[in-house]
Motif scaffolding. Structure first.
Motif, PDB file in Angstrom:
ATOM      1  N   GLY A  35       0.566  -0.861  -0.115  1.00 49.04           N
ATOM      2  CA  GLY A  35      -0.110   0.622   0.040  1.00 49.04           C
ATOM      3  C   GLY A  35       1.067   1.131   0.037  1.00 49.04           C
ATOM      4  O   GLY A  35       2.230   1.175   0.616  1.00 49.04           O
ATOM      5  N   TRP A  36       0.722   2.262  -0.247  1.00 51.17           N
ATOM      6  CA  TRP A  36       0.360   4.104  -0.137  1.00 51.17           C
ATOM      7  C   TRP A  36       0.084   4.347   1.376  1.00 51.17           C
ATOM      8  O   TRP A  36      -1.280   4.524   1.507  1.00 51.17           O
ATOM      9  CB  TRP A  36       0.806   4.306  -1.197  1.00 51.17           C
ATOM     10  CG  TRP A  36       1.764   3.730  -2.533  1.00 51.17           C
ATOM     11  CD1 TRP A  36       0.703   2.665  -3.257  1.00 51.17           C
ATOM     12  CD2 TRP A  36       2.759   3.965  -2.880  1.00 51.17           C
ATOM     13  NE1 TRP A  36       2.248   2.389  -4.196  1.00 51.17           N
ATOM     14  CE2 TRP A  36       2.761   3.259  -3.565  1.00 51.17           C
ATOM     15  CE3 TRP A  36       2.974   5.282  -2.436  1.00 51.17           C
ATOM     16  CZ2 TRP A  36       4.114   3.617  -4.626  1.00 51.17           C
ATOM     17  CZ3 TRP A  36       4.870   5.061  -2.932  1.00 51.17           C
ATOM     18  CH2 TRP A  36       5.151   4.203  -4.243  1.00 51.17           C
ATOM     19  N   ILE A  51      -3.728  -2.520  -2.171  1.00 53.66           N
ATOM     20  CA  ILE A  51      -3.614  -3.525  -2.687  1.00 53.66           C
ATOM     21  C   ILE A  51      -3.085  -5.191  -2.196  1.00 53.66           C
ATOM     22  O   ILE A  51      -2.058  -5.270  -1.548  1.00 53.66           O
ATOM     23  CB  ILE A  51      -3.264  -3.310  -3.865  1.00 53.66           C
ATOM     24  CG1 ILE A  51      -3.042  -4.013  -5.268  1.00 53.66           C
ATOM     25  CG2 ILE A  51      -1.329  -3.963  -3.860  1.00 53.66           C
ATOM     26  CD1 ILE A  51      -2.760  -3.737  -6.832  1.00 53.66           C
ATOM     27  N   SER A  52      -3.691  -6.501  -2.503  1.00 56.06           N
ATOM     28  CA  SER A  52      -3.681  -7.900  -1.928  1.00 56.06           C
ATOM     29  C   SER A  52      -2.822  -7.861  -3.013  1.00 56.06           C
ATOM     30  O   SER A  52      -2.313  -7.636  -3.413  1.00 56.06           O
ATOM     31  CB  SER A  52      -4.996  -7.671  -1.984  1.00 56.06           C
ATOM     32  OG  SER A  52      -5.070  -8.426  -3.323  1.00 56.06           O
ATOM     33  N   TYR A  59      -8.083  -0.950  -2.241  1.00 52.49           N
ATOM     34  CA  TYR A  59      -9.318   0.195  -1.748  1.00 52.49           C
ATOM     35  C   TYR A  59      -8.301   1.152  -1.600  1.00 52.49           C
ATOM     36  O   TYR A  59      -7.655   1.299  -1.482  1.00 52.49           O
ATOM     37  CB  TYR A  59      -9.174  -0.940  -0.841  1.00 52.49           C
ATOM     38  CG  TYR A  59      -8.234  -1.265   0.241  1.00 52.49           C
ATOM     39  CD1 TYR A  59      -7.328  -2.685   0.144  1.00 52.49           C
ATOM     40  CD2 TYR A  59      -7.961  -1.143   1.299  1.00 52.49           C
ATOM     41  CE1 TYR A  59      -7.309  -3.437   0.409  1.00 52.49           C
ATOM     42  CE2 TYR A  59      -6.435  -0.795   2.181  1.00 52.49           C
ATOM     43  CZ  TYR A  59      -6.619  -2.629   2.152  1.00 52.49           C
ATOM     44  OH  TYR A  59      -4.907  -3.017   2.274  1.00 52.49           O
ATOM     45  N   TYR A  60      -8.910   2.464  -1.479  1.00 54.66           N
ATOM     46  CA  TYR A  60      -8.615   3.805  -0.969  1.00 54.66           C
ATOM     47  C   TYR A  60      -9.268   4.738  -0.070  1.00 54.66           C
ATOM     48  O   TYR A  60     -10.371   4.015  -0.039  1.00 54.66           O
ATOM     49  CB  TYR A  60      -8.693   4.549  -2.439  1.00 54.66           C
ATOM     50  CG  TYR A  60      -8.186   3.469  -3.386  1.00 54.66           C
ATOM     51  CD1 TYR A  60      -9.056   2.629  -4.820  1.00 54.66           C
ATOM     52  CD2 TYR A  60      -7.135   3.660  -4.497  1.00 54.66           C
ATOM     53  CE1 TYR A  60      -8.511   1.919  -5.683  1.00 54.66           C
ATOM     54  CE2 TYR A  60      -6.509   3.119  -6.003  1.00 54.66           C
ATOM     55  CZ  TYR A  60      -7.346   2.416  -5.948  1.00 54.66           C
ATOM     56  OH  TYR A  60      -6.776   1.896  -6.910  1.00 54.66           O
ATOM     57  N   ASN A 103      -4.076  -9.891   2.079  1.00 52.66           N
ATOM     58  CA  ASN A 103      -5.257  -8.938   2.231  1.00 52.66           C
ATOM     59  C   ASN A 103      -4.867  -7.330   2.212  1.00 52.66           C
ATOM     60  O   ASN A 103      -5.418  -6.967   1.246  1.00 52.66           O
ATOM     61  CB  ASN A 103      -6.167  -9.682   2.681  1.00 52.66           C
ATOM     62  CG  ASN A 103      -6.416 -11.098   1.939  1.00 52.66           C
ATOM     63  OD1 ASN A 103      -6.123 -11.413   1.189  1.00 52.66           O
ATOM     64  ND2 ASN A 103      -6.806 -12.211   2.022  1.00 52.66           N
ATOM     65  N   VAL A 104      -4.796  -7.153   3.613  1.00 48.25           N
ATOM     66  CA  VAL A 104      -4.902  -5.479   4.097  1.00 48.25           C
ATOM     67  C   VAL A 104      -3.617  -5.059   4.375  1.00 48.25           C
ATOM     68  O   VAL A 104      -2.694  -5.386   5.375  1.00 48.25           O
ATOM     69  CB  VAL A 104      -5.671  -5.408   5.074  1.00 48.25           C
ATOM     70  CG1 VAL A 104      -7.768  -5.672   4.524  1.00 48.25           C
ATOM     71  CG2 VAL A 104      -5.815  -6.237   6.094  1.00 48.25           C
ATOM     72  N   VAL A 105      -3.499  -4.349   4.164  1.00 47.36           N
ATOM     73  CA  VAL A 105      -1.872  -3.221   4.612  1.00 47.36           C
ATOM     74  C   VAL A 105      -2.299  -2.455   5.920  1.00 47.36           C
ATOM     75  O   VAL A 105      -1.752  -1.501   5.765  1.00 47.36           O
ATOM     76  CB  VAL A 105      -1.576  -2.268   3.370  1.00 47.36           C
ATOM     77  CG1 VAL A 105      -1.959  -1.641   3.217  1.00 47.36           C
ATOM     78  CG2 VAL A 105      -0.570  -2.356   3.930  1.00 47.36           C
TER      79      VAL A 105
END
Length: 121
Positions: A35-36, A51-52, A59-60, A103-105
């Motif tokens: 992610g960012w 992103i996964s 997702y944003y 999946n998630v960050v």
């Protein structure tokens, strides 16, 4: 351990575009969600996009949705952030992040040193 290195920051006028890149090195970075995040002066670091592992889920943050696009190339161990229609309030230091979660960050385990994005009005 995963090492991250961002590039692509710079100075751009409002309405312009930039593409940030993040190169990942080390132990199986393609297994991690990426992610960012960004941090503006005198503000806390905030989530921008994630992103996964597979790239199938992105997702944003509400503030960038529709303007920014995150993507990844696992064959190259790269993650990208395409930023369009930039606004002065997007000015910040942008950090690439990696999570051992596939999946998630939300709670990154690894961070890059960051790259500066400045948007002039």
């Amino acid at each position: 351990q995963v090492q991250l290195r961002e590039s692509g920051g710079g100075l751009v006028q409002a309405g312009g575009s930039l593409r940030l890149s993040c190169a990942a090195f080390g132990r199986t970075p393609s297994s991690n969600a990426m992610g960012w995040f960004r941090q503006a002066p005198r503000k806390e670091r905030e989530f921008v996009a994630g992103i996964s592992r597979s790239g199938g889920s992105a997702y944003y943050a509400a503030s960038v949705k529709g303007r920014f696009t995150i993507s990844r190339d696992n064959a190259k161990n790269m993650v990208y952030l395409q930023m369009n229609n930039l606004k002065p309030e997007d000015t910040a230091r942008y950090y690439c992040a990696s999570s051992r979660d596939p999946n998630v960050v939300d709670s990154p385990d690894y961070w890059g040193p960051g790259t500066q994005v400045t948007v002039s009005s």
